[in-house]
Design an enzyme around this catalytic site. Structure first.
Site, PDB file in Angstrom:
ATOM      1  CB  SER A  97       4.318 -25.109  28.880  1.00 47.91           C
ATOM      2  OG  SER A  97       5.730 -25.189  28.854  1.00 47.91           O
ATOM      3  CE1 TYR A 137       4.238 -27.770  23.859  1.00 45.02           C
ATOM      4  CE2 TYR A 137       5.924 -26.478  24.964  1.00 45.02           C
ATOM      5  CZ  TYR A 137       4.943 -27.447  25.007  1.00 45.02           C
ATOM      6  OH  TYR A 137       4.666 -28.098  26.192  1.00 45.02           O
TER       7      TYR A 137
HETATM    8  P1  NAD Z   1       3.721 -37.122  26.999  1.00 40.93           P
HETATM    9  O1  NAD Z   1       4.124 -37.123  25.567  1.00 40.93           O
HETATM   10  O2  NAD Z   1       4.235 -38.203  27.866  1.00 40.93           O
HETATM   11  O3  NAD Z   1       2.149 -37.118  27.132  1.00 40.93           O
HETATM   12  C1  NAD Z   1       1.301 -36.517  26.198  1.00 40.93           C
HETATM   13  C2  NAD Z   1       0.049 -37.326  26.161  1.00 40.93           C
HETATM   14  O4  NAD Z   1      -0.855 -36.722  25.256  1.00 40.93           O
HETATM   15  C3  NAD Z   1       0.294 -38.755  25.699  1.00 40.93           C
HETATM   16  O5  NAD Z   1      -0.487 -39.623  26.489  1.00 40.93           O
HETATM   17  C4  NAD Z   1      -0.220 -38.732  24.280  1.00 40.93           C
HETATM   18  O6  NAD Z   1      -0.659 -39.991  23.832  1.00 40.93           O
HETATM   19  C5  NAD Z   1      -1.364 -37.756  24.429  1.00 40.93           C
HETATM   20  N1  NAD Z   1      -1.812 -37.231  23.171  1.00 40.93           N
HETATM   21  C6  NAD Z   1      -1.086 -36.609  22.210  1.00 40.93           C
HETATM   22  N2  NAD Z   1      -1.865 -36.313  21.172  1.00 40.93           N
HETATM   23  C7  NAD Z   1      -3.112 -36.729  21.481  1.00 40.93           C
HETATM   24  C8  NAD Z   1      -4.344 -36.696  20.819  1.00 40.93           C
HETATM   25  N3  NAD Z   1      -4.475 -36.182  19.592  1.00 40.93           N
HETATM   26  N4  NAD Z   1      -5.438 -37.205  21.431  1.00 40.93           N
HETATM   27  C9  NAD Z   1      -5.319 -37.758  22.654  1.00 40.93           C
HETATM   28  N5  NAD Z   1      -4.166 -37.826  23.341  1.00 40.93           N
HETATM   29  C10 NAD Z   1      -3.092 -37.322  22.746  1.00 40.93           C
HETATM   30  O7  NAD Z   1       4.129 -35.715  27.561  1.00 40.93           O
HETATM   31  P2  NAD Z   1       3.754 -34.959  28.937  1.00 40.93           P
HETATM   32  O8  NAD Z   1       4.955 -34.229  29.326  1.00 40.93           O
HETATM   33  O9  NAD Z   1       3.100 -35.866  29.886  1.00 40.93           O
HETATM   34  O10 NAD Z   1       2.697 -33.895  28.397  1.00 40.93           O
HETATM   35  C11 NAD Z   1       1.463 -33.632  29.027  1.00 40.93           C
HETATM   36  C12 NAD Z   1       1.167 -32.148  28.918  1.00 40.93           C
HETATM   37  O11 NAD Z   1       2.093 -31.427  29.716  1.00 40.93           O
HETATM   38  C13 NAD Z   1       1.273 -31.584  27.515  1.00 40.93           C
HETATM   39  O12 NAD Z   1       0.204 -30.698  27.281  1.00 40.93           O
HETATM   40  C14 NAD Z   1       2.589 -30.830  27.543  1.00 40.93           C
HETATM   41  O13 NAD Z   1       2.621 -29.791  26.600  1.00 40.93           O
HETATM   42  C15 NAD Z   1       2.573 -30.342  28.969  1.00 40.93           C
HETATM   43  N6  NAD Z   1       3.907 -29.948  29.465  1.00 40.93           N
HETATM   44  C16 NAD Z   1       4.888 -30.887  29.618  1.00 40.93           C
HETATM   45  C17 NAD Z   1       6.148 -30.481  30.028  1.00 40.93           C
HETATM   46  C18 NAD Z   1       7.286 -31.447  30.139  1.00 40.93           C
HETATM   47  O14 NAD Z   1       8.441 -30.992  30.283  1.00 40.93           O
HETATM   48  N7  NAD Z   1       7.077 -32.744  30.091  1.00 40.93           N
HETATM   49  C19 NAD Z   1       6.383 -29.144  30.333  1.00 40.93           C
HETATM   50  C20 NAD Z   1       5.363 -28.227  30.189  1.00 40.93           C
HETATM   51  C21 NAD Z   1       4.124 -28.637  29.763  1.00 40.93           C
END
Ligand code: NAD
Length: 248
Positions: free
Chosen positions: A143, A157
């Site tokens: 991130s 985080y």
């Molecule tokens: P999201 O909440 O839509 O997706 C997260 C996914 O991880 C979901 O499918 C959830 O069910 C799954 N998950 C959570 N805990 C789990 C577990 N114990 N076992 C299996 N699956 C699990 O959010 P996102 O934005 O798609 O996040 C995806 C990645 O991107 C994450 O690592 C997040 O930190 C990273 N990220 C997102 C952003 C943003 O702004 N959306 C920015 C930087 C990084």
């Protein structure tokens, strides 16, 4: 010329929503065989169903990435279904923003277990197959919070996302001579369910404010595809993608 992504066997954790779901759609549309993994069976089946009805190849796998055994079973299933593994996308994550003085130690534990240990279990499970094949690609989701710390509330985080970057870079150095690529992606604010991860009401309101300028998950799917479509001797090490309007 054939699409370099076509035929690749890809595992994506956290594939039931957000960035993982968008990547699954994007890669399957380009001919990849995608194992979509997350905890929510109904959501996973919805994602796989819509990939299949668009003519793509995908299968669901219910996994909790905090279980080493379940992540091992996920990789075994991908290899048994498709005979190999080309790309492991360690994407599942939780963002529980809250000031440290709130002492939400349960959420600290969850973030460490999902964001750090989950990635490590994905590496442990996929690496033996990559070494056996003499090829493979890890794509690990860090991130912008893995490059800088946002206060108040972002300490833990960020700690987990700094860890993902450090682990990815160490892994890259170790695997450089083994024909295994490692890419770290550092997204800014992307419009997904992630912003609802904290139980702290004030922090959630602040996060929602920041996410007013967020962009769609397809932006990160394209970044993943860019890293994957490079020739085998090219490793895109890191990609930072922010909304144009995001200052920090
Ligand atoms: P999201 O909440 O839509 O997706 C997260 C996914 O991880 C979901 O499918 C959830 O069910 C799954 N998950 C959570 N805990 C789990 C577990 N114990 N076992 C299996 N699956 C699990 O959010 P996102 O934005 O798609 O996040 C995806 C990645 O991107 C994450 O690592 C997040 O930190 C990273 N990220 C997102 C952003 C943003 O702004 N959306 C920015 C930087 C990084």
């Amino acid at each position: 010329m054939a699409d370099p992504i076509a035929g690749k066997v890809v595992v994506i954790t956290g594939g039931s929503s957000g960035l993982g779901e968008a990547a699954a759609h994007c890669l399957a549309a380009r001919g990849a065989k995608v194992v979509v993994a997350a905890r929510r069976k109904d959501k996973l089946e919805g994602v796989v169903g819509s990939i299949k009805s668009a003519g793509g190849e995908a299968r669901p796998f219910v996994v909790d990435v905090t279980s080493k055994d379940e992540v091992g079973a996920l990789i075994a299933e991908a290899i048994s279904a498709y005979g190999r593994l080309d790309t492991m996308i360690n994407n599942a994550g939780l963002m529980a923003i809250a000031p440290m003085e709130e002492g939400l130690t349960g959420e600290w534990d969850r973030m460490i277990d999902i964001n750090i240990k989950g990635v490590l279990y994905g590496i442990a499970a996929a690496l033996p197959q990559f070494l056996k094949q003499g090829s493979g690609h890890f794509i690990n989701m860090s991130s912008v919070a893995g490059i800088k710390v946002f206060s108040p509330g972002g300490a833990v985080y960020s700690g987990t996302k700094f860890a993902v970057r450090a682990i990815s870079e160490g892994l890259r150095q170790e695997l450089a001579s083994r024909n295994i690529r490692v890419t770290t992606i550092e997204p800014g604010a992307i419009d997904t369910e992630l912003k609802y991860g904290t139980s702290d009401k004030a922090a959630r309101a602040a996060v929602e404010e920041v996410y007013k300028t967020s962009i769609g998950s397809d932006s990160i799917a394209r970044a993943i595809a860019f890293a994957m479509e490079q020739p085998p001797d090219v490793d895109v090490n890191e990609i930072v993608v922010r909304p144009t309007a995001q200052v920090f």
